[in-house]
Design a protein around this motif. Structure first.
Motif, short mmCIF file in Angstrom:
data_model
loop_
_atom_site.label_atom_id
_atom_site.label_comp_id
_atom_site.label_asym_id
_atom_site.label_seq_id
_atom_site.Cartn_x
_atom_site.Cartn_y
_atom_site.Cartn_z
N HIS A 115 2.58 5.25 -4.03
CA HIS A 115 1.24 4.69 -3.87
C HIS A 115 0.73 4.88 -2.44
O HIS A 115 -0.43 5.27 -2.23
CB HIS A 115 1.26 3.21 -4.24
CG HIS A 115 -0.04 2.52 -4.04
ND1 HIS A 115 -0.29 1.72 -2.93
CD2 HIS A 115 -1.17 2.49 -4.79
CE1 HIS A 115 -1.52 1.25 -3.02
NE2 HIS A 115 -2.08 1.69 -4.13
N VAL B 109 -3.88 6.60 -7.84
CA VAL B 109 -3.72 5.43 -6.97
C VAL B 109 -4.05 4.16 -7.73
O VAL B 109 -3.32 3.15 -7.65
CB VAL B 109 -4.61 5.57 -5.71
CG1 VAL B 109 -4.67 4.25 -4.96
CG2 VAL B 109 -4.08 6.67 -4.80
N LEU C 159 -1.31 3.27 -10.28
CA LEU C 159 -0.14 2.66 -9.64
C LEU C 159 -0.45 1.24 -9.17
O LEU C 159 0.34 0.32 -9.37
CB LEU C 159 0.31 3.52 -8.46
CG LEU C 159 1.05 4.81 -8.79
CD1 LEU C 159 1.21 5.67 -7.55
CD2 LEU C 159 2.42 4.51 -9.38
N GLU C 160 -1.62 1.08 -8.54
CA GLU C 160 -1.96 -0.19 -7.90
C GLU C 160 -2.26 -1.29 -8.91
O GLU C 160 -1.87 -2.44 -8.71
CB GLU C 160 -3.16 0.02 -6.99
CG GLU C 160 -3.55 -1.21 -6.18
CD GLU C 160 -4.63 -0.90 -5.17
OE1 GLU C 160 -5.30 -1.84 -4.72
OE2 GLU C 160 -4.81 0.29 -4.82
#
Length: 222
Positions: free
Chosen positions: A27, A168, A171-172
């Motif tokens: 990330h 991103v 993942l976040e």
């Protein structure tokens, strides 16, 4: 819920912790990549704007000169003057990798290195406006190629930025929270199992002590 799809074992807990460490590292790397791509993309956009204005001004000037030249020359003379160009341009397309994006690189060379070898006609029967028009087009060629290179680069980098942004966010907002939730769930289950085991062991110990006590009492009564 993610916690219902995992097996609450220590092996699974270890695997998920390693997965979480990798996801957090990935990330950060993807965020750094996205930020750098954005920085370079904005630089290209600014250069693209300035170049486009310059190229459009150059083409407009060339068109204006061609219109004036045509007004002052016979069509037959103009057609003969432009019929057989003396200069040739050879274009080569390459690639340059920027943050895993292969952007185009255009290079060109002319058949003759003489900058004045762009006029395919004699000057006796042509106007100076035609000379200015041909010179304007010749001067705008490098900027025109650079503009094409930048616009394609912007297109490719924008697509890569969007793809990186989706990764991103995944993942976040999905992978890391679900992994953390699974780790929390497994840890809680293992703690519960450990407490249950301790309670059972304590009960077994109490039963054994109680049996030993009763056995001792029977022995004293006998």
């Amino acid at each position: 819920m993610a916690s219902q799809q995992v097996t609450p074992t220590r092996m699974e807990l270890t695997r998920l912790k390693r997965k979480l460490v990798t996801a957090i590292r990935g990330h950060k790397l993807l965020k750094d990549k996205r930020d750098e791509l954005m920085r370079q993309f904005l630089d290209l956009v600014r250069e693209n704007k300035a170049l486009r204005e310059k190229v459009e001004a150059g083409i407009a000037a060339a068109n204006k000169n061609f219109v004036v030249a045509r007004a002052g020359m016979a069509d037959e003379v103009l057609n003969v003057a432009m019929m057989a160009p003396t200069q040739e341009v050879y274009l080569e397309a390459g690639e340059r990798n920027v943050m895993s994006v292969d952007i185009p690189v255009f290079t060109y060379k002319t058949r003759s290195a003489d900058a004045n070898n762009i006029y395919s006609y004699g000057f006796a029967f042509t106007s100076s406006d035609l000379d200015s028009a041909v010179k304007s087009l010749s001067d705008v060629l490098p900027d025109l190629l650079r503009l094409a290179e930048i616009e394609k680069s912007c297109q490719l980098m924008a697509a890569e930025i969007e793809k990186t942004r989706r990764r991103v966010n995944a993942l976040e907002h999905v992978m890391i929270p679900e992994t953390q939730e699974s780790i929390k769930y497994i840890t809680m289950k293992l703690d519960e199992n450990e407490r249950s085991t301790q309670i059972r062991l304590m009960k077994v110990k109490d039963m054994m002590l109680e049996d030993a006590h009763h056995y001792s009492e029977r022995g004293q009564a006998g």
